[in-house]
Design an enzyme around this catalytic site. Structure first.
Site, mmCIF file in Angstrom:
data_model
loop_
_atom_site.group_PDB
_atom_site.id
_atom_site.type_symbol
_atom_site.label_atom_id
_atom_site.label_comp_id
_atom_site.label_asym_id
_atom_site.label_seq_id
_atom_site.Cartn_x
_atom_site.Cartn_y
_atom_site.Cartn_z
ATOM 1 N N ASN A 51 1.159 -0.924 -0.528
ATOM 2 C CA ASN A 51 -0.183 -0.133 -0.366
ATOM 3 C C ASN A 51 1.205 1.061 0.065
ATOM 4 O O ASN A 51 2.086 1.501 0.415
ATOM 5 C CB ASN A 51 -0.707 0.045 1.045
ATOM 6 C CG ASN A 51 -1.076 0.716 1.611
ATOM 7 O OD1 ASN A 51 -2.659 1.276 0.530
ATOM 8 N ND2 ASN A 51 -1.955 1.812 2.119
ATOM 9 N N SER A 99 5.056 7.206 2.101
ATOM 10 C CA SER A 99 5.053 5.669 2.614
ATOM 11 C C SER A 99 4.950 4.793 1.950
ATOM 12 O O SER A 99 3.677 4.377 1.361
ATOM 13 C CB SER A 99 5.610 5.266 4.021
ATOM 14 O OG SER A 99 5.516 6.363 5.163
ATOM 15 N N HIS A 120 0.996 4.960 1.449
ATOM 16 C CA HIS A 120 0.199 6.201 2.449
ATOM 17 C C HIS A 120 0.593 7.187 2.823
ATOM 18 O O HIS A 120 1.908 7.972 2.421
ATOM 19 C CB HIS A 120 0.485 5.194 3.640
ATOM 20 C CG HIS A 120 -0.684 6.140 5.112
ATOM 21 N ND1 HIS A 120 -2.051 6.359 4.528
ATOM 22 C CD2 HIS A 120 -0.332 7.094 5.734
ATOM 23 C CE1 HIS A 120 -2.486 7.050 6.136
ATOM 24 N NE2 HIS A 120 -1.496 7.213 6.653
ATOM 25 N N ASP A 154 -1.878 0.537 8.849
ATOM 26 C CA ASP A 154 -1.553 1.430 8.090
ATOM 27 C C ASP A 154 -0.002 0.631 8.834
ATOM 28 O O ASP A 154 0.713 2.139 9.278
ATOM 29 C CB ASP A 154 -1.255 3.097 7.930
ATOM 30 C CG ASP A 154 -1.982 3.596 7.388
ATOM 31 O OD1 ASP A 154 -2.861 2.908 6.027
ATOM 32 O OD2 ASP A 154 -3.655 4.002 7.562
HETATM 33 C C1 GAR Z 1 -2.525 8.884 -2.673
HETATM 34 O O1 GAR Z 1 -2.690 10.429 -1.947
HETATM 35 C C2 GAR Z 1 -2.581 8.041 -1.731
HETATM 36 O O2 GAR Z 1 -1.006 8.335 -0.633
HETATM 37 C C3 GAR Z 1 -3.914 7.618 -0.892
HETATM 38 O O3 GAR Z 1 -4.730 8.309 -2.193
HETATM 39 C C4 GAR Z 1 -4.052 9.181 -2.738
HETATM 40 C C5 GAR Z 1 -4.730 8.706 -3.781
HETATM 41 O O4 GAR Z 1 -4.864 9.052 -5.038
HETATM 42 N N1 GAR Z 1 -3.963 6.761 -0.396
HETATM 43 C C6 GAR Z 1 -4.672 6.872 1.153
HETATM 44 O O5 GAR Z 1 -5.020 6.968 1.655
HETATM 45 C C7 GAR Z 1 -4.901 5.567 2.211
HETATM 46 N N2 GAR Z 1 -4.947 5.836 3.050
HETATM 47 P P1 GAR Z 1 -4.661 8.446 -6.685
HETATM 48 O O6 GAR Z 1 -6.690 7.165 -6.617
HETATM 49 O O7 GAR Z 1 -4.584 9.948 -7.721
HETATM 50 O O8 GAR Z 1 -3.668 7.748 -7.263
#
Ligand code: GAR
Length: 197
Positions: free
Chosen positions: A103, A132, A105, A141
């Site tokens: 994942n 991360s 984060h 997480d």
């Molecule tokens: C990203 O910033 C990712 O790190 C976050 O969601 C966004 C997805 O953007 N993920 C989380 O918060 C997971 N807990 P994307 O769909 O444009 O890649």
């Protein structure tokens, strides 16, 4: 060449970066979204990658995860990548993919797990934030970190400004971390991310 499945819920910027970075170490064979109409699905289709929608509405967590598991097993992925996948996965599902599930984060884990990350980082007047990539374990997480990248936090940042700055480093970090796993340079062993040359 490792077969990779990507799970998304939204716009799929990380997915796009992972698609663009495909090389001899991995190939994306399936993209699954729990949200119908997620923009990331169009990005996958445009790249000729198979897509599937598995809505979570009205299902128990176990029922949804069961469907997800069946769909994934059908595609025989070696690695399952969560890229903006906004669902908590059940312990059983996570254990079934242990060591193969990663994942990204948008914080410097173990700091700022969960949601509203950028708001909380700004409220706490942190000077640094970042992203991360980690192995997924049942606790949210909390899995061993594979790679991290930092960005500065500016005093006048809004959560959106910080999110955009973090996303920029995510788009480089995630392909690099996936390539480490796809080329067997990192593995989950006894609850640790173990690196080999
Ligand atoms: C990203 O910033 C990712 O790190 C976050 O969601 C966004 C997805 O953007 N993920 C989380 O918060 C997971 N807990 P994307 O769909 O444009 O890649």
């Amino acid at each position: 060449m490792k077969r990779v499945a990507v799970l998304i819920s939204g716009r799929g910027s990380n997915l796009s970066a992972l698609i663009a970075a495909q090389d001899g170490s991995y190939q994306i064979v399936l993209v699954i979204s729990n949200v119908e109409g997620a923009a990331g699905l169009d990005k996958a289709r445009a790249a000729g990658i198979a897509t599937q929608v598995i809505p979570h509405n009205g299902k128990t967590r176990e029922a949804f995860d069961g469907e997800l598991d069946v769909a994934l097993r059908g595609a025989r992925p070696d690695i399952v990548v969560l890229a903006g996948f906004m669902r908590i996965l059940s312990d059983g599902f996570v254990r079934g993919w242990e060591g193969k599930l990663i994942n990204i984060h948008p914080s410097l884990l173990p700091a700022y797990k969960g949601t509203r990350v950028h708001e909380r980082v700004i409220e706490a007047k942190e000077a640094l934030s970042g992203a991360s990539v980690h192995f997924v374990v049942p606790e949210l997480d909390a899995g061993p970190v594979i790679a991290q990248a930092t960005v500065p936090v500016h005093p006048d940042d809004t959560p959106q400004m910080l999110a955009d700055r973090v996303l920029e480093v995510e788009l480089k970090l995630y392909p690099e971390a996936l390539k480490l796993l796809a080329s067997d340079k990192v593995a989950l062993k006894n609850g640790l991310a173990v690196f080999t040359a």
